[in-house]
Design a protein around this motif. Structure first.
Motif, PDB file in Angstrom:
ATOM      1  N   TYR A  81      -2.984  -0.941   2.953  1.00  0.00           N
ATOM      2  CA  TYR A  81      -2.493   0.237   3.042  1.00  0.00           C
ATOM      3  C   TYR A  81      -4.051   1.273   3.096  1.00  0.00           C
ATOM      4  O   TYR A  81      -4.023   2.229   4.016  1.00  0.00           O
ATOM      5  CB  TYR A  81      -2.124   0.776   1.607  1.00  0.00           C
ATOM      6  CG  TYR A  81      -1.001   0.006   1.088  1.00  0.00           C
ATOM      7  CD1 TYR A  81       0.046  -0.068   1.831  1.00  0.00           C
ATOM      8  CD2 TYR A  81      -1.004  -0.533  -0.144  1.00  0.00           C
ATOM      9  CE1 TYR A  81       1.053  -1.087   1.534  1.00  0.00           C
ATOM     10  CE2 TYR A  81       0.223  -1.188  -0.747  1.00  0.00           C
ATOM     11  CZ  TYR A  81       1.358  -1.382   0.378  1.00  0.00           C
ATOM     12  OH  TYR A  81       2.264  -2.156  -0.191  1.00  0.00           O
ATOM     13  N   ASP A 116      -1.746   9.443  -0.942  1.00  0.00           N
ATOM     14  CA  ASP A 116      -0.654   8.557  -0.536  1.00  0.00           C
ATOM     15  C   ASP A 116      -0.831   7.037  -1.051  1.00  0.00           C
ATOM     16  O   ASP A 116      -0.091   6.446  -1.210  1.00  0.00           O
ATOM     17  CB  ASP A 116      -0.522   8.594   1.137  1.00  0.00           C
ATOM     18  CG  ASP A 116       0.115  10.000   1.643  1.00  0.00           C
ATOM     19  OD1 ASP A 116       0.601  10.679   0.748  1.00  0.00           O
ATOM     20  OD2 ASP A 116       0.006  10.370   2.813  1.00  0.00           O
ATOM     21  N   ILE A 117      -1.970   6.623  -0.668  1.00  0.00           N
ATOM     22  CA  ILE A 117      -2.450   5.064  -1.411  1.00  0.00           C
ATOM     23  C   ILE A 117      -2.091   5.142  -2.813  1.00  0.00           C
ATOM     24  O   ILE A 117      -1.487   4.142  -3.412  1.00  0.00           O
ATOM     25  CB  ILE A 117      -3.974   4.883  -1.172  1.00  0.00           C
ATOM     26  CG1 ILE A 117      -4.091   4.826   0.462  1.00  0.00           C
ATOM     27  CG2 ILE A 117      -3.999   3.346  -1.317  1.00  0.00           C
ATOM     28  CD1 ILE A 117      -5.620   4.596   0.730  1.00  0.00           C
ATOM     29  N   HIS A 161       1.596   4.838  -3.414  1.00  0.00           N
ATOM     30  CA  HIS A 161       2.335   4.066  -2.885  1.00  0.00           C
ATOM     31  C   HIS A 161       3.065   2.902  -3.737  1.00  0.00           C
ATOM     32  O   HIS A 161       2.387   2.606  -4.917  1.00  0.00           O
ATOM     33  CB  HIS A 161       1.602   3.201  -1.940  1.00  0.00           C
ATOM     34  CG  HIS A 161       2.301   2.347  -0.867  1.00  0.00           C
ATOM     35  ND1 HIS A 161       2.996   1.284  -1.124  1.00  0.00           N
ATOM     36  CD2 HIS A 161       2.405   2.602   0.562  1.00  0.00           C
ATOM     37  CE1 HIS A 161       3.645   0.812   0.040  1.00  0.00           C
ATOM     38  NE2 HIS A 161       3.196   1.604   0.984  1.00  0.00           N
TER      39      HIS A 161
END
Length: 236
Positions: free
Chosen positions: A19, A92-93, A96
């Motif tokens: 990621y 976003d990481i 996740h």
């Protein structure tokens, strides 16, 4: 002789590094219209290296390093909208889903029945706690340690607190630098389980010939190795 087994988290029990690499690609795409500076990923890595002592390991330090690099390579001309997208990429990481790697649950369950098993991970406290909760593995561990770095002294303290000392401890992980070499220096067993691409700052040469060093293709073969050590064998 072996009473306590520590597991690394990221890229040992669940996926992580991929990621970051995808976010690096997104970072370079975002800056493509604002700089012709070459080697953006190398510049980002330099910033990460500089900032480890300030921000530590994890997504937040990585995001701040991306912002710092964007400002540097564009000579402060990067638009606020791009900085906002970089922040969004970091979030976003953090958001996740946690994807367990093959054999992770079965191996921890098996070994927790015969040994004390620990989760020993470094990075941002809130993020690591979130991933552990989402993994569904939390109840299997006899102890959880989230540390700022992994050193021989840190391992010595952890295995003394949760077990019979480092000499009766094993650390299992994908990083030679963080998971294997320090525990060997502390007197324990180090088991390397490679997974995918490893962060450049985690690279280290293997301690070939060390009696307590083992490498495995995946976590599924770990119980067999532990049984061999208990029987006085030398499986690798």
């Amino acid at each position: 002789m072996l009473t306590t087994i520590g597991f690394d988290a990221d890229d040992t029990l669940w996926a992580n590094e991929a990621y970051f690499r995808l976010t690096e690609d997104r970072f370079t795409d975002l800056l493509a219209d604002y700089t012709e500076a070459p080697h953006l990923k190398e510049r980002l890595l330099e910033a990460e290296r500089r900032n480890l002592a300030r921000y530590g390991f994890g997504v937040k330090g990585f995001t701040l390093s991306m912002i710092e690099t964007a400002i540097e390579v564009t000579e402060a001309r990067v638009p606020a909208s791009v900085l906002a997208e970089i922040l969004a990429a970091g979030r976003d990481i953090l958001d996740h889903p946690v994807d367990l790697l093959p054999h992770a649950r079965a191996t921890v369950e098996t070994l927790s029945a015969t040994h004390r098993v620990l989760l020993i991970t470094k990075g941002d406290l809130l993020d690591q706690e979130r991933k552990l909760a989402a993994s569904g593995l939390g109840d299997l561990f006899h102890g959880v340690e989230i540390v700022s770095d992994k050193t021989p002294a840190v391992y010595a303290r952890i295995f003394a607190r949760h077990g019979q000392g480092a000499a009766q401890g094993m650390m299992v992980g994908n990083s030679m630098k963080s998971d294997v070499l320090p525990i060997l220096s502390a007197g324990g067993w180090g088991v390397h389980v490679p997974h995918g691409e490893i962060w450049a700052l985690e690279h280290a040469d293997p301690p070939d010939g060390h009696a307590r060093f083992h490498t495995l293709p995946d976590l599924g073969t770990l119980p067999q190795l532990v049984a061999s050590i208990a029987a006085g064998g030398t499986a690798s």
